[in-house]
Design a protein around this motif. Structure first.
Motif, PDB file in Angstrom:
ATOM      1  N   GLN A  37      -3.362   3.513  -0.776  1.00 33.46           N
ATOM      2  CA  GLN A  37      -3.795   2.938  -2.057  1.00 33.46           C
ATOM      3  C   GLN A  37      -3.069   1.638  -2.304  1.00 33.46           C
ATOM      4  OE1 GLN A  37      -3.175   5.332  -5.613  1.00 33.46           O
ATOM      5  NE2 GLN A  37      -4.762   4.205  -6.706  1.00 33.46           N
ATOM      6  N   ARG A  38      -3.831   0.604  -2.615  1.00 35.37           N
ATOM      7  CA  ARG A  38      -3.244  -0.698  -2.926  1.00 35.37           C
ATOM      8  C   ARG A  38      -2.484  -0.589  -4.239  1.00 35.37           C
ATOM      9  NH1 ARG A  38      -4.551  -6.074  -1.116  1.00 35.37           N
ATOM     10  NH2 ARG A  38      -2.985  -7.416  -2.046  1.00 35.37           N
ATOM     11  N   VAL A  39      -1.218  -0.921  -4.222  1.00 33.69           N
ATOM     12  CA  VAL A  39      -0.414  -0.802  -5.431  1.00 33.69           C
ATOM     13  C   VAL A  39       0.038  -2.151  -5.980  1.00 33.69           C
ATOM     14  CG1 VAL A  39       0.368   1.542  -4.993  1.00 33.69           C
ATOM     15  CG2 VAL A  39       1.650  -0.364  -4.025  1.00 33.69           C
ATOM     16  N   LYS A  40      -0.118  -3.199  -5.148  1.00 31.60           N
ATOM     17  CA  LYS A  40       0.194  -4.544  -5.665  1.00 31.60           C
ATOM     18  C   LYS A  40      -0.359  -5.603  -4.745  1.00 31.60           C
ATOM     19  CE  LYS A  40       4.860  -5.064  -3.727  1.00 31.60           C
ATOM     20  NZ  LYS A  40       6.263  -5.318  -4.092  1.00 31.60           N
ATOM     21  N   ASP A  43     -14.589   7.976  -4.809  1.00 27.92           N
ATOM     22  CA  ASP A  43     -13.465   7.160  -5.282  1.00 27.92           C
ATOM     23  C   ASP A  43     -13.016   6.136  -4.253  1.00 27.92           C
ATOM     24  OD1 ASP A  43     -13.193   8.609  -7.723  1.00 27.92           O
ATOM     25  OD2 ASP A  43     -12.136  10.205  -6.630  1.00 27.92           O
ATOM     26  N   LYS A  84      -6.111  -4.345  -6.516  1.00 28.36           N
ATOM     27  CA  LYS A  84      -5.063  -3.418  -6.957  1.00 28.36           C
ATOM     28  C   LYS A  84      -5.693  -2.076  -7.342  1.00 28.36           C
ATOM     29  CE  LYS A  84      -1.023  -3.099  -9.980  1.00 28.36           C
ATOM     30  NZ  LYS A  84      -1.281  -1.763 -10.515  1.00 28.36           N
ATOM     31  N   ASP A  85      -5.078  -0.996  -6.883  1.00 27.69           N
ATOM     32  CA  ASP A  85      -5.488   0.392  -7.098  1.00 27.69           C
ATOM     33  C   ASP A  85      -6.635   0.849  -6.193  1.00 27.69           C
ATOM     34  OD1 ASP A  85      -3.566   0.795  -9.110  1.00 27.69           O
ATOM     35  OD2 ASP A  85      -4.913  -0.043 -10.623  1.00 27.69           O
ATOM     36  N   SER A  86      -7.167  -0.036  -5.340  1.00 30.78           N
ATOM     37  CA  SER A  86      -8.232   0.376  -4.417  1.00 30.78           C
ATOM     38  C   SER A  86      -7.756   1.501  -3.507  1.00 30.78           C
ATOM     39  CB  SER A  86      -8.676  -0.807  -3.555  1.00 30.78           C
ATOM     40  OG  SER A  86      -9.430  -1.742  -4.289  1.00 30.78           O
ATOM     41  N   ILE A  87      -8.669   2.428  -3.227  1.00 31.25           N
ATOM     42  CA  ILE A  87      -8.419   3.535  -2.307  1.00 31.25           C
ATOM     43  C   ILE A  87      -9.081   3.198  -0.975  1.00 31.25           C
ATOM     44  CG2 ILE A  87      -8.711   6.002  -1.886  1.00 31.25           C
ATOM     45  CD1 ILE A  87      -6.928   5.342  -4.255  1.00 31.25           C
ATOM     46  N   TYR A 137       0.837  -1.199   0.000  1.00 29.85           N
ATOM     47  CA  TYR A 137       0.000   0.000   0.000  1.00 29.85           C
ATOM     48  C   TYR A 137       0.874   1.252   0.000  1.00 29.85           C
ATOM     49  CZ  TYR A 137      -3.898  -3.011   1.400  1.00 29.85           C
ATOM     50  OH  TYR A 137      -4.865  -3.989   1.448  1.00 29.85           O
TER      51      TYR A 137
END
Length: 328
Positions: free
Chosen positions: A325-328, A247, A304-307, A175
């Motif tokens: 933010q989830r990046v991977k 978002d 992935k990409d969740s806020i 994150y």
């Protein structure tokens, strides 16, 4: 300038629970009030391990997966009800893990401590030129110091026990840590405390339970003040991070009475399924946001990409929110 990340985290949740029926007997409240209004189906309690034991074991479990990295800083951001008084947990964790040349610090802001710690540690990570790792640990056994016979303490009947360890980095992670918002209202600073300060010490004082001294202003206006501050820090953190409330995929919120939890979400204009209510865990102090995050992962609410917004508040009173933010 680098970014700050949550690399990984671990939780310690005690295997022993008390349920709403037991709490009803203990407090004298009807079972339906404990279950439905206070929002407690059950809550974990720990009576064998100490606060530092839980912190150390959780940190060891996490760090066993990352034995090849060097920790620059260990921050304890949990309960002030520790094994000992006038004593810090971070050095104990450092000694237990055998870390060398590590900076240790205890950060105290009650139940919002972990969010405050993220807010304080993020700039330290992003401004360092070299690779850097920090370990954040939280733990609580505050279920032991709630006066269940005191009706003024009803909002603390959900206090439960547990721990979290969070590995932070400026290199990479699961994150990305974005922006935060924290606000303190000192008007209610003396509503909740434990009477073990210097002015209360005498030969006959055995008072270790939390004291709750509600005043007229607190009774009349605190809920609306708290609602306004929750909404402010959430919206402010999201806006500063470059997003809108619409978002946000998930709100990792601390445990509170069910109606207030739902009211915050309604005021934000989001559906109840964008958060998980911690009715089976109670209020695990500063651990709550990471417990909620873990439950969201287990229930496939995060991809992935969740806020995500981590949300908490602590007596004193301080409200905080931080966006990741989830990046991977």
């Amino acid at each position: 300038m680098r970014n700050a990340y949550i690399v990984d985290y671990e939780l310690y949740i005690p295997s022993t629970y008390i349920d709403y029926r037991s709490l009803a007997l203990e407090t004298g409240l009807p079972e339906w009030v404990v279950r439905d209004k206070l929002g407690i189906n059950r809550k974990p309690i720990e009576r064998s391990l100490s606060v530092s034991d839980m912190a150390k074991l959780t940190a060891k479990k996490l760090m066993s997966k990352y034995s090849n990295i060097k920790i620059d800083l260990v921050a304890y951001a949990g309960s002030d009800f520790k094994d000992k008084y006038v004593w810090d947990v971070a050095p104990d964790v450092i000694g237990y893990l055998g870390l060398d040349s590590t900076y240790g610090v205890d950060i105290s802001m009650q139940c919002v401590s972990s969010i405050v710690a993220l807010d304080l540690l993020k700039p330290r990570l992003i401004l360092r030129d070299e690779d850097s790792y920090a370990l954040l640990v939280s733990a609580t056994k505050q279920s032991m110091i709630v006066n269940y016979k005191d009706k003024a303490s009803t909002f603390m009947y959900d206090f439960s026990d547990g721990a979290a360890a969070v590995l932070l980095s400026n290199v990479d992670g699961r994150y990305k840590i974005l922006e935060s918002s924290i606000i303190t209202n000192g008007r209610f600073s003396n509503i909740v405390y434990q009477r073990l300060g210097e002015r209360f010490i005498n030969d006959n004082n055995q008072d270790y339970l939390l004291q709750v001294n509600r005043n007229e202003e607190f009774n009349k206006s605190f809920e609306e003040i708290s609602l306004g501050n929750f909404l402010y820090v959430i919206r402010n953190a999201v806006e500063k991070s470059g997003f809108e409330i619409s978002d946000v995929d998930y709100f990792a919120m601390l445990h509170m009475k069910r109606s207030f939890h739902e009211r915050i979400l309604r005021e934000l204009g989001v559906s109840l399924d964008r958060s998980i209510y911690l009715e089976d865990y109670g209020h695990m102090q500063a651990v709550d946001p990471f417990l909620s995050l873990w439950l969201a992962e287990q229930n496939d609410k995060i991809r992935k990409d969740s806020i995500i917004v981590l949300v908490a508040a602590g007596t004193g009173w301080t409200w905080g929110a931080i966006v990741i933010q989830r990046v991977k």
